[in-house]
Design a protein around this motif. Structure first.
Motif, PDB file in Angstrom:
ATOM      1  N   SER A 241       0.836  -1.201   0.000  1.00  0.00           N
ATOM      2  CA  SER A 241       0.000   0.000   0.000  1.00  0.00           C
ATOM      3  C   SER A 241       0.871   1.253   0.000  1.00  0.00           C
ATOM      4  CB  SER A 241      -0.908  -0.014   1.234  1.00  0.00           C
ATOM      5  OG  SER A 241      -0.116  -0.153   2.389  1.00  0.00           O
ATOM      6  N   GLY A 242       0.220   2.424  -0.063  1.00  0.00           N
ATOM      7  CA  GLY A 242       0.935   3.705   0.001  1.00  0.00           C
ATOM      8  C   GLY A 242       1.853   3.911  -1.192  1.00  0.00           C
ATOM      9  N   TRP A 243       3.014   4.516  -0.939  1.00  0.00           N
ATOM     10  CA  TRP A 243       3.937   4.878  -2.022  1.00  0.00           C
ATOM     11  C   TRP A 243       4.451   3.660  -2.775  1.00  0.00           C
ATOM     12  CZ3 TRP A 243       8.825   2.820  -1.965  1.00  0.00           C
ATOM     13  CH2 TRP A 243       9.249   2.255  -0.748  1.00  0.00           C
ATOM     14  N   ARG A 244       4.458   2.494  -2.126  1.00  0.00           N
ATOM     15  CA  ARG A 244       4.990   1.288  -2.789  1.00  0.00           C
ATOM     16  C   ARG A 244       4.226   0.963  -4.067  1.00  0.00           C
ATOM     17  NH1 ARG A 244       4.899   0.095   2.398  1.00  0.00           N
ATOM     18  NH2 ARG A 244       6.860  -0.327   3.458  1.00  0.00           N
ATOM     19  N   ARG A 245       2.975   1.417  -4.122  1.00  0.00           N
ATOM     20  CA  ARG A 245       2.177   1.081  -5.299  1.00  0.00           C
ATOM     21  C   ARG A 245       2.743   1.715  -6.570  1.00  0.00           C
ATOM     22  NH1 ARG A 245      -3.669   2.485  -2.935  1.00  0.00           N
ATOM     23  NH2 ARG A 245      -2.451   4.337  -2.449  1.00  0.00           N
ATOM     24  N   LEU A 246       3.456   2.837  -6.428  1.00  0.00           N
ATOM     25  CA  LEU A 246       3.991   3.501  -7.634  1.00  0.00           C
ATOM     26  C   LEU A 246       5.117   2.681  -8.273  1.00  0.00           C
ATOM     27  CD1 LEU A 246       3.859   7.198  -6.385  1.00  0.00           C
ATOM     28  CD2 LEU A 246       2.324   6.095  -7.993  1.00  0.00           C
ATOM     29  N   PRO A 247       6.249   2.454  -7.542  1.00  0.00           N
ATOM     30  CA  PRO A 247       7.276   1.610  -8.167  1.00  0.00           C
ATOM     31  C   PRO A 247       6.783   0.178  -8.365  1.00  0.00           C
ATOM     32  CG  PRO A 247       7.831   2.051  -5.863  1.00  0.00           C
ATOM     33  CD  PRO A 247       6.651   2.932  -6.209  1.00  0.00           C
ATOM     34  N   GLY A 248       5.974  -0.312  -7.424  1.00  0.00           N
ATOM     35  CA  GLY A 248       5.493  -1.695  -7.513  1.00  0.00           C
ATOM     36  C   GLY A 248       4.671  -1.941  -8.762  1.00  0.00           C
ATOM     37  N   SER A 249       3.891  -0.942  -9.167  1.00  0.00           N
ATOM     38  CA  SER A 249       3.085  -1.108 -10.380  1.00  0.00           C
ATOM     39  C   SER A 249       3.971  -1.050 -11.621  1.00  0.00           C
ATOM     40  CB  SER A 249       2.012  -0.015 -10.459  1.00  0.00           C
ATOM     41  OG  SER A 249       1.112  -0.148  -9.388  1.00  0.00           O
ATOM     42  N   HIS A 250       4.930  -0.123 -11.618  1.00  0.00           N
ATOM     43  CA  HIS A 250       5.789   0.000 -12.800  1.00  0.00           C
ATOM     44  C   HIS A 250       6.604  -1.280 -13.021  1.00  0.00           C
ATOM     45  CE1 HIS A 250       7.767   2.019 -16.033  1.00  0.00           C
ATOM     46  NE2 HIS A 250       8.960   1.937 -15.482  1.00  0.00           N
TER      47      HIS A 250
END
Lengths: 229, 107
Positions: free
Chosen positions: A97-106
């Motif tokens: 959750s949180g900011w991890r979703r940005l790099p995690g999605s890429h």
């Protein structure tokens, strides 16, 4: 970040490293093919960093290098990448959750989604997803730069059988999930539908058509399981 | 080559679009409480898509069939994976089978 490496056992780390390495070799060929096709060096490199989705990149470069419309290339690429919506829905708790979703999605690819699905516990799923995602991102992009600079060193990865290795990778990772009968039925019907659709539909759509298989997905309800006991 | 600015623009649109497709799942899941039945369905959907990728990548190339070497390699990998041979061997055997057949002149 450190906890990823503590959670990964050595066997899993080795498996992930192998897939990353193979992806790196495909990246070399992709870079070489792009530049060999007459594109400027920055095209494959920027695509790899910002789009980071192999199949759509090959498609984009193929269309543009052949003199096709970049807009058509974008639409074709988006079509191929649309399966990521389903992946994201399935493994959102793995990404976190949180900011991890940005790099995690890429970092989402077929390979690290399959690695995550192949693990039993959430901690292991997370570790496998992130380690494989980061590893592929590094190997793929380094490979693309090497290939683009070196030109025609490796353009034919088929000679190494890498085109057979990638389906085998996904198959090996997905097989355990197919032990569940409801999932297996849906997957087999879906794969059949996709194969039938291949001659008629543009790239990317046949795989999406496989979702028809979900109409035949009949999971055992937990209540029914208790009744059996 | 096409106009470089047009190519760059197309790449940027593809990048933003692809990222949106990837992050849509995590964003949607954090907004809504999803019933267990639907969660099962979404997990199955990912596996169905991966299985379809395996089938199409193994058997087809563009709009036509993939020849003999690649399906044969994937088949060897599948049999080994089914017999729980270690992952590394599965992958190497699949690649080696396809590469070996091509060395023999089988496409």
């Amino acid at each position: 970040m450190r906890s990823i490496w503590r959670t990964l056992d050595r066997g899993l780390a080795r498996d992930i490293a192998l897939v990353c390495l193979a992806d790196g070799v495909v990246g070399i060929s992709y870079g070489a093919i792009s530049v060999g096709g007459g594109l400027d060096l920055w095209v494959p490199v920027v695509l790899s960093l910002l789009v980071f989705a192999g199949a759509s990149q090959f498609l984009f470069v193929g269309i543009v290098a052949a003199g096709g419309s970049p807009i058509a290339a974008t639409i074709a690429g988006l079509l191929v990448n649309s399966r990521h919506v389903a992946f994201g829905l399935a493994i959102s708790d793995v990404i976190g959750s949180g900011w991890r979703r940005l790099p995690g999605s890429h970092l989402m690819t077929d390979e690290n989604v399959a690695f995550a699905i192949g693990q039993d516990e959430l901690r292991q799923k997370r570790a496998a997803y992130w380690a494989c995602g980061i590893g592929i991102f590094v190997c793929w992009n380094v490979g693309v730069v090497i290939g683009a600079l070196a030109g025609s060193v490796i353009t034919d990865t088929d000679a190494f059988g890498l085109d057979a290795a990638f389906p085998a990778v996904l198959m090996a990772l997905v097989l355990p999930a197919l032990r569940d009968r409801a999932t297996r039925t849906a997957a087999l019907i879906g794969a059949g539908v996709a194969l039938v659709a291949v001659p008629f539909l543009p790239a990317g759509l046949p795989v999406l058509m496989a979702l028809v298989g979900l109409l035949f997905y009949r999971p055992v309800r937990t209540g029914e399981l208790e009744g059996v006991r | 080559m096409n106009n470089p600015m047009l190519v760059l623009g197309a790449i940027l649109v593809l990048a933003v679009g692809t990222f949106s497709l990837r992050i849509a799942g995590p964003l949607l899941r954090s907004r809504f409480e999803v019933p267990v039945r639907i969660q099962q369905m979404m997990s199955a959907a990912a596996i169905v898509l991966l299985a379809a990728l395996v089938a199409t990548a193994a058997l087809t190339d563009g709009h036509t069939h993939a020849g003999i070497a690649r399906p044969a390699g994937v088949l060897v990998g599948a049999v080994l994976a089914w017999s729980r041979v270690p992952f590394v061997l599965v992958v190497v055997a699949a690649a080696a089978t396809a590469a070996g057949l091509r060395l023999l002149g089988i496409p």
